[in-house]
Structure formats: structure tokens, C-alpha cells
Design an enzyme around this catalytic site. Structure first.
Site, PDB file in Angstrom:
ATOM      1  CB  SER A   1      -9.481  -2.109   3.549  1.00  0.00           C
ATOM      2  OG  SER A   1      -9.431  -3.283   3.316  1.00  0.00           O
TER       3      SER A   1
ATOM      4  CD  GLU B   1      -6.156   0.674   1.787  1.00  0.00           C
ATOM      5  OE1 GLU B   1      -6.028  -0.519   2.035  1.00  0.00           O
ATOM      6  OE2 GLU B   1      -6.744   1.328   1.161  1.00  0.00           O
TER       7      GLU B   1
ATOM      8  NE  ARG C   1      -4.188  -1.597   0.357  1.00  0.00           N
ATOM      9  CZ  ARG C   1      -4.243  -3.098  -0.434  1.00  0.00           C
ATOM     10  NH1 ARG C   1      -2.911  -3.492  -1.039  1.00  0.00           N
ATOM     11  NH2 ARG C   1      -5.283  -3.640  -0.514  1.00  0.00           N
TER      12      ARG C   1
HETATM   13  N1  LIG Z   1      -8.355  -3.292  -2.912  1.00  0.00           N
HETATM   14  C1  LIG Z   1      -9.462  -2.743  -3.003  1.00  0.00           C
HETATM   15  O1  LIG Z   1     -10.680  -3.404  -2.940  1.00  0.00           O
HETATM   16  C2  LIG Z   1      -9.649  -1.272  -2.641  1.00  0.00           C
HETATM   17  C3  LIG Z   1      -8.395  -0.560  -3.060  1.00  0.00           C
HETATM   18  N2  LIG Z   1      -8.755   0.781  -3.173  1.00  0.00           N
HETATM   19  C4  LIG Z   1      -7.305   1.519  -3.479  1.00  0.00           C
HETATM   20  O2  LIG Z   1      -7.435   2.883  -3.671  1.00  0.00           O
HETATM   21  C5  LIG Z   1      -7.085   3.427  -4.868  1.00  0.00           C
HETATM   22  C6  LIG Z   1      -7.930   4.542  -5.236  1.00  0.00           C
HETATM   23  O3  LIG Z   1      -8.013   5.153  -6.454  1.00  0.00           O
HETATM   24  P1  LIG Z   1      -8.711   6.427  -6.790  1.00  0.00           P
HETATM   25  O4  LIG Z   1     -10.004   6.183  -6.385  1.00  0.00           O
HETATM   26  O5  LIG Z   1      -8.633   6.624  -8.276  1.00  0.00           O
HETATM   27  O6  LIG Z   1      -8.073   7.352  -5.846  1.00  0.00           O
HETATM   28  P2  LIG Z   1      -8.474   8.913  -5.188  1.00  0.00           P
HETATM   29  O7  LIG Z   1      -9.105   9.484  -6.102  1.00  0.00           O
HETATM   30  O8  LIG Z   1      -9.197   8.211  -3.969  1.00  0.00           O
HETATM   31  O9  LIG Z   1      -7.127   9.196  -4.697  1.00  0.00           O
HETATM   32  C7  LIG Z   1      -6.373   8.879  -3.600  1.00  0.00           C
HETATM   33  C8  LIG Z   1      -4.990   9.489  -3.716  1.00  0.00           C
HETATM   34  O10 LIG Z   1      -4.284   9.184  -5.022  1.00  0.00           O
HETATM   35  C9  LIG Z   1      -3.459  10.253  -5.272  1.00  0.00           C
HETATM   36  N3  LIG Z   1      -3.644  10.285  -6.697  1.00  0.00           N
HETATM   37  C10 LIG Z   1      -4.713   9.986  -7.611  1.00  0.00           C
HETATM   38  N4  LIG Z   1      -4.307  10.161  -8.909  1.00  0.00           N
HETATM   39  C11 LIG Z   1      -3.225  10.476  -9.035  1.00  0.00           C
HETATM   40  C12 LIG Z   1      -2.115  10.848  -9.957  1.00  0.00           C
HETATM   41  N5  LIG Z   1      -2.477  10.871 -11.311  1.00  0.00           N
HETATM   42  N6  LIG Z   1      -0.865  11.187  -9.402  1.00  0.00           N
HETATM   43  C13 LIG Z   1      -0.419  11.491  -8.482  1.00  0.00           C
HETATM   44  N7  LIG Z   1      -1.374  11.093  -7.416  1.00  0.00           N
HETATM   45  C14 LIG Z   1      -2.645  10.543  -7.489  1.00  0.00           C
HETATM   46  C15 LIG Z   1      -4.273  11.541  -4.689  1.00  0.00           C
HETATM   47  O11 LIG Z   1      -3.039  12.186  -4.011  1.00  0.00           O
HETATM   48  P3  LIG Z   1      -2.976  13.552  -3.595  1.00  0.00           P
HETATM   49  O12 LIG Z   1      -3.822  13.547  -2.208  1.00  0.00           O
HETATM   50  O13 LIG Z   1      -1.563  13.743  -2.794  1.00  0.00           O
HETATM   51  O14 LIG Z   1      -3.258  14.763  -4.186  1.00  0.00           O
HETATM   52  C16 LIG Z   1      -5.015  10.964  -3.613  1.00  0.00           C
HETATM   53  O15 LIG Z   1      -4.954  11.256  -2.337  1.00  0.00           O
HETATM   54  C17 LIG Z   1      -7.419   2.327  -5.627  1.00  0.00           C
HETATM   55  O16 LIG Z   1      -6.807   1.989  -6.908  1.00  0.00           O
HETATM   56  C18 LIG Z   1      -6.988   1.004  -4.851  1.00  0.00           C
HETATM   57  O17 LIG Z   1      -5.623   1.279  -4.973  1.00  0.00           O
HETATM   58  C19 LIG Z   1      -9.803   1.470  -2.759  1.00  0.00           C
HETATM   59  C20 LIG Z   1     -11.053   0.870  -2.267  1.00  0.00           C
HETATM   60  C21 LIG Z   1     -10.980  -0.623  -2.396  1.00  0.00           C
HETATM   61  C1  LIG Z   2     -10.569  -3.408   0.189  1.00  0.00           C
HETATM   62  C2  LIG Z   2      -9.032  -3.128   0.208  1.00  0.00           C
HETATM   63  O1  LIG Z   2      -8.248  -4.244   0.002  1.00  0.00           O
HETATM   64  C3  LIG Z   2      -8.724  -5.500   0.624  1.00  0.00           C
HETATM   65  C4  LIG Z   2      -8.870  -6.569  -0.244  1.00  0.00           C
HETATM   66  O2  LIG Z   2      -9.763  -6.334  -1.351  1.00  0.00           O
HETATM   67  C5  LIG Z   2      -8.939  -7.898   0.225  1.00  0.00           C
HETATM   68  C6  LIG Z   2      -8.980  -8.983  -0.743  1.00  0.00           C
HETATM   69  O3  LIG Z   2      -7.652  -9.619  -1.104  1.00  0.00           O
HETATM   70  O4  LIG Z   2      -7.658  -8.210   1.252  1.00  0.00           O
HETATM   71  C7  LIG Z   2      -7.543  -6.870   2.315  1.00  0.00           C
HETATM   72  O5  LIG Z   2      -8.531  -6.774   3.013  1.00  0.00           O
HETATM   73  P1  LIG Z   2      -8.540  -7.748   4.330  1.00  0.00           P
HETATM   74  O6  LIG Z   2      -7.354  -7.790   5.111  1.00  0.00           O
HETATM   75  O7  LIG Z   2      -9.647  -7.220   5.341  1.00  0.00           O
HETATM   76  O8  LIG Z   2      -8.940  -9.272   3.803  1.00  0.00           O
HETATM   77  P2  LIG Z   2      -9.901 -10.172   3.689  1.00  0.00           P
HETATM   78  O9  LIG Z   2      -9.354 -11.362   2.717  1.00  0.00           O
HETATM   79  O10 LIG Z   2     -11.134  -9.402   3.228  1.00  0.00           O
HETATM   80  O11 LIG Z   2      -9.941 -10.833   5.279  1.00  0.00           O
HETATM   81  C8  LIG Z   2      -9.020 -11.442   5.881  1.00  0.00           C
HETATM   82  C9  LIG Z   2      -9.488 -12.425   6.940  1.00  0.00           C
HETATM   83  O12 LIG Z   2     -10.349 -11.786   7.659  1.00  0.00           O
HETATM   84  C10 LIG Z   2     -11.640 -12.454   8.065  1.00  0.00           C
HETATM   85  N1  LIG Z   2     -12.789 -11.555   8.311  1.00  0.00           N
HETATM   86  C11 LIG Z   2     -12.997 -10.241   7.519  1.00  0.00           C
HETATM   87  C12 LIG Z   2     -13.930  -9.412   7.743  1.00  0.00           C
HETATM   88  C13 LIG Z   2     -14.728  -9.753   8.980  1.00  0.00           C
HETATM   89  O13 LIG Z   2     -15.604  -9.036   9.244  1.00  0.00           O
HETATM   90  N2  LIG Z   2     -14.516 -10.818   9.787  1.00  0.00           N
HETATM   91  C14 LIG Z   2     -13.474 -11.840   9.604  1.00  0.00           C
HETATM   92  O14 LIG Z   2     -13.143 -12.903  10.287  1.00  0.00           O
HETATM   93  C15 LIG Z   2     -11.852 -13.465   6.549  1.00  0.00           C
HETATM   94  O15 LIG Z   2     -12.885 -14.280   6.650  1.00  0.00           O
HETATM   95  C16 LIG Z   2     -10.501 -13.487   6.113  1.00  0.00           C
HETATM   96  O16 LIG Z   2     -10.093 -14.695   6.676  1.00  0.00           O
HETATM   97  C17 LIG Z   2      -7.386  -5.833   1.342  1.00  0.00           C
HETATM   98  N3  LIG Z   2      -7.390  -4.587   2.421  1.00  0.00           N
HETATM   99  C18 LIG Z   2      -6.104  -4.452   2.855  1.00  0.00           C
HETATM  100  C19 LIG Z   2      -6.066  -3.415   3.813  1.00  0.00           C
HETATM  101  O17 LIG Z   2      -4.850  -5.067   2.671  1.00  0.00           O
HETATM  102  C20 LIG Z   2      -8.495  -1.880   0.405  1.00  0.00           C
HETATM  103  O18 LIG Z   2      -7.184  -1.843   0.300  1.00  0.00           O
HETATM  104  O19 LIG Z   2      -9.170  -0.971   0.314  1.00  0.00           O
END
Ligand SMILES: NC(=O)C1=CN([C@@H]2O[C@H](COP(=O)(O)OP(=O)(O)OC[C@H]3O[C@@H](n4cnc5c(N)ncnc54)[C@H](OP(=O)(O)O)[C@@H]3O)[C@@H](O)[C@H]2O)C=CC1
Ligand SMILES: C=C(O[C@H]1[C@H](O)[C@@H](CO)O[C@H](OP(=O)(O)OP(=O)(O)OC[C@H]2O[C@@H](n3ccc(=O)[nH]c3=O)[C@H](O)[C@@H]2O)[C@@H]1NC(C)=O)C(=O)O
Length: 307
Positions: free
Chosen positions: A231, A302, A181
Site C-alpha cells: 500500500s 506508508e 503502522r
Molecule cells: N500488509 C501488507 O500486505 C504489506 C506490508 N508491508 C510492511 O512492510 C514491512 C516491510 O518489511 P521488510 O521488507 O523486511 O522491510 P524493509 O527492508 O522494506 O525496511 C523497511 C524499514 O524497516 C526498518 N528496518 C528493517 N529491519 C530493521 C531492524 N532489524 N531494526 C530496525 N529497523 C529495521 C528500516 O529502517 P531504517 O530506514 O531506519 O534503517 C527500513 O526503513 C512488512 O513486514 C510489512 O510491515 C509491506 C508490503 C505489504
Molecule cells: C498491503 C498492505 O496492507 C494492506 C492489507 O494487506 C489490506 C488487507 O487487510 O488492508 C489494507 O489495505 P487497504 O486499506 O487498501 O484495504 P483493502 O481491504 O485492500 O481495501 C479496502 C476497501 O477498498 C476497496 N477497494 C480497494 C481497492 C480498489 O482499487 N478499489 C476499492 O474499492 C476494497 O474493495 C475494500 O472494500 C492494508 N493497507 C493499509 C495501508 O493499511 C501494506 O501495508 O502495504
């Protein structure tokens, strides 16, 4: 030059400009007060011109991609915001007798769209990102990851604008300082303009199977139907699951105002309707304090906090 003058110049260059824009309309949390100006450059060159004008005139600014990883104050902010919404150019090139696919994306391309494009062509490497919200810019900034995949594994190089000397530069993957991250973009004057990603030819059925698996996991386990910012805490260490820990404290469903620990996944805070920035921050502080007492672990937020 003052902001009015900058707006006039940018308007002529082809930049959409909105005055007194509510950031809650641009964040997945649906929280955020007004920014005096929001700029929507239509091309990469205009994006660079906007950065130059703002920097030269000492106007504080922030960049917004998909707004999916932001917690924004609901007071009015004193910085302007640049949106990358129109920077969605994509170029594709087949390499090594079609064994590899090189895709160059501007920073405003949605990561899920890129994942879809690559997978549809039968190339592997971005299945993990099929449901990650946000843009390629946000993904590189955060080194987005899910299901054991990370953006750092597919990025070849990035084209960046360096605010310290106002030059466009190329950075190779190793120079982007990716870790969990984290990337160089968080602690440097570098703004991502575009990036190149490379993918290997894969088995179409296996790619589709993985995408279906990840999509259904996400749908069943994460409250993606609710306003949230993903997250809320980073994993403090690889084997410490924040969701499990918060659940063990009996906090699933716990609310402060309209900010609530999701009952579906305790690692998410959702906005039940009219949650305020202060309610979200109070809930974060409460969870941090309670986790520290029970597990002696310090949690880190995060999403980026804008206030
Ligand atoms: N794993 C998951 O399920 C999830 C993951 N995420 C993560 O968050 C990301 C958020 O993306 P997004 O919604 O587009 O970002 P956001 O619009 O939420 O912006 C987040 C940060 O990214 C920086 N940023 C955005 N674009 C640029 C750029 N072109 N150059 C430099 N800095 C930039 C900004 O920095 P500044 O403040 O410095 O201007 C901002 O603070 C996802 O791609 C993912 O990594 C989010 C939700 C769920
Ligand atoms: C959503 C984000 O990314 C997510 C990504 O989608 C998922 C799937 O790979 O793994 C991370 O979540 P996480 O650490 O909560 O992982 P999960 O796989 O969802 O959960 C881990 C473990 O916790 C358990 N779990 C989860 C939620 C809950 O309420 N209770 C629980 O027991 C799940 O069953 C699992 O065994 C990323 N978050 C981070 C901070 O690393 C994000 O970065 O915003």
C-alpha cells in the site's frame, strides 16, 4: 577509522561486503541507485559489531530487511546499507503443556515463513501474515498488519540494540509503542535484533481455512505479481479506504512514465518496467493533491523513503 578500515575489520569478523551495490536489486519496487557499501552480517553478534563500528565512526547507514516497504532514490546514495538477510535463526519452545508456542526469531526471518511454521504446528495468531512480504524486523518497525491482524498482538518482547548508549536491551510489548503502522523503532535509535512471539494452540482446519482465504483474497485483490511496495498510503482514518477513493477519481491505471496506479488495487503503485524514483514521487504527489481537492483528506505515504 575510514570505511576501508571498517570493511577490513568486518571482513575478518565474517561479514559479507559488497561495494557499489545497486539497491534496486534489493527492493521489491526494483528501484534504487548504488550504495558505496552493503554489509551482510552472518550472525547477530557480527550485526551488532557492524552497528558499533559504523556508529562510532559516524558513518551514516540504513537497515534493509526484505526491501518490500521502501521507495529508494535512483541516484547514488551516500549512506551504507546493512542487510539482515542472514539473520534467520529461529528457536521454538512449547509452554503450558503445549497449549502455547513461544518462537524466538532473529530480525531477518521472513514473516511469511514464521506464519507458515506456526500454522503448520497447529498454533493460531499469525494467519493474517501468511502473505505479508518482508522480514520480522520490517514487520515490527511498521507494526505490519492485514485482515484485522497486527504484529503487536503476538509480540511478547524484543531484543534491541540501542545506538545511543551502545547496549543490548530487552523491551516488553508495551514498551514498543505500537499503533497503526507505527512502532518505537521509527523514531528512536533502536535496532531490532530478535523478538519473541507467543501463539495459542488452535484448530488446524480453521487455521488452514483462514490461510487459504487470506491468500486467495490477496492474490485476487493486490498486484503482488508486479514490482511495488505494498500500500502506498496509510489509511488516514479507519473507515477511509484509500483504494476506493483513488478509484472514485478515475485514476486506476493512470501512469507517469512507468509508475502506474494499479488497475487491480488503486492503493498500490506498480513499476511497469523502468519506473524512476521521480516518476513514483510525482504520481504520489498527484494523487495526494487530487484526494485533498476532492475529499479534504491529507494522505501519508506508508513506505519509508530513502533519498
Ligand atoms: N500488509 C501488507 O500486505 C504489506 C506490508 N508491508 C510492511 O512492510 C514491512 C516491510 O518489511 P521488510 O521488507 O523486511 O522491510 P524493509 O527492508 O522494506 O525496511 C523497511 C524499514 O524497516 C526498518 N528496518 C528493517 N529491519 C530493521 C531492524 N532489524 N531494526 C530496525 N529497523 C529495521 C528500516 O529502517 P531504517 O530506514 O531506519 O534503517 C527500513 O526503513 C512488512 O513486514 C510489512 O510491515 C509491506 C508490503 C505489504
Ligand atoms: C498491503 C498492505 O496492507 C494492506 C492489507 O494487506 C489490506 C488487507 O487487510 O488492508 C489494507 O489495505 P487497504 O486499506 O487498501 O484495504 P483493502 O481491504 O485492500 O481495501 C479496502 C476497501 O477498498 C476497496 N477497494 C480497494 C481497492 C480498489 O482499487 N478499489 C476499492 O474499492 C476494497 O474493495 C475494500 O472494500 C492494508 N493497507 C493499509 C495501508 O493499511 C501494506 O501495508 O502495504
Amino acid at each position: 577509522m575510514d570505511l576501508e578500515g571498517i570493511c577490513k575489520e568486518l571482513y575478518i569478523l565474517g561479514c559479507e561486503i559488497r561495494k557499489d551495490e545497486y539497491l534496486k536489486n534489493h527492493t521489491s519496487f526494483r528501484i534504487g541507485g548504488k550504495t558505496p557499501y552493503m554489509f551482510f552480517p552472518k550472525t547477530k553478534n557480527v550485526f551488532v559489531e557492524t552497528l558499533i563500528l559504523l556508529k562510532r565512526n559516524n558513518i551514516p547507514f540504513k537497515i534493509i530487511g526484505g526491501g518490500t516497504n521502501l521507495i529508494v532514490t535512483d541516484y547514488d546514495v551516500d549512506f551504507v546499507v546493512l542487510s539482515t538477510k542472514y539473520l534467520t535463526g529461529i528457536k521454538e519452545e512449547f509452554l503450558s503443556d503445549r497449549q502455547k508456542l513461544l518462537v524466538e526469531t532473529e530480525c531477518g526471518v521472513y514473516l511469511a515463513s514464521l506464519s507458515y511454521l506456526v500454522s503448520e504446528r497447529g498454533y493460531s495468531g499469525l494467519e493474517f501474515a501468511c502473505g505479508i512480504p518482508g522480514t520480522v524486523g520490517g514487520a515490527l518497525y511498521m507494526n505490519a498488519g492485514a485482515y484485522d491482524g497486527e504484529i503487536k498482538n503476538i509480540v511478547l518482547e524484543a531484543e534491541v540494540f540501542d545506538l545511543s548508549d551502545m547496549k543490548v536491551k530487552k523491551f516488553r510489548n508495551e514498551e514498543l509503542e505500537f499503533s497503526y503502522r507505527k512502532s518505537i523503532f521509527q523514531d528512536s535509535p533502536l535496532i531490532l535484533l530478535s523478538s519473541k512471539q507467543v501463539f495459542n494452540k488452535g484448530n488446524v482446519y480453521e487455521i488452514k481455512r483462514k490461510i487459504e482465504e487470506f491468500s486467495s483474497k490477496r492474490l485476487n485483490k493486490q498486484p503482488i505479481e508486479m514490482p511495488c511496495a505494498g500500500s502506498i498510503f496509510k489509511r488516514p482514518k479507519p473507515d477511509f479506504y484509500v483504494g476506493t477513493a483513488i478509484e472514485s477519481l478515475g485514476l486506476k491505471g493512470y501512469s507517469i512514465g512507468d509508475a502506474q496506479i494499479s488497475s487491480k488495487h488503486a492503493g498500490f503503485i506498480i513499476n511497469k518496467g523502468n519506473a524512476t524514483f521521480n516518476q513514483v514521487m510525482a504520481l504520489i504527489d498527484y494523487v495526494k493533491k487530487t484526494i485533498k481537492e476532492k475529499y479534504q483528506v491529507d494522505l501519508t505515504v506508508e513506505p519509508e523513503i530513502w533519498k
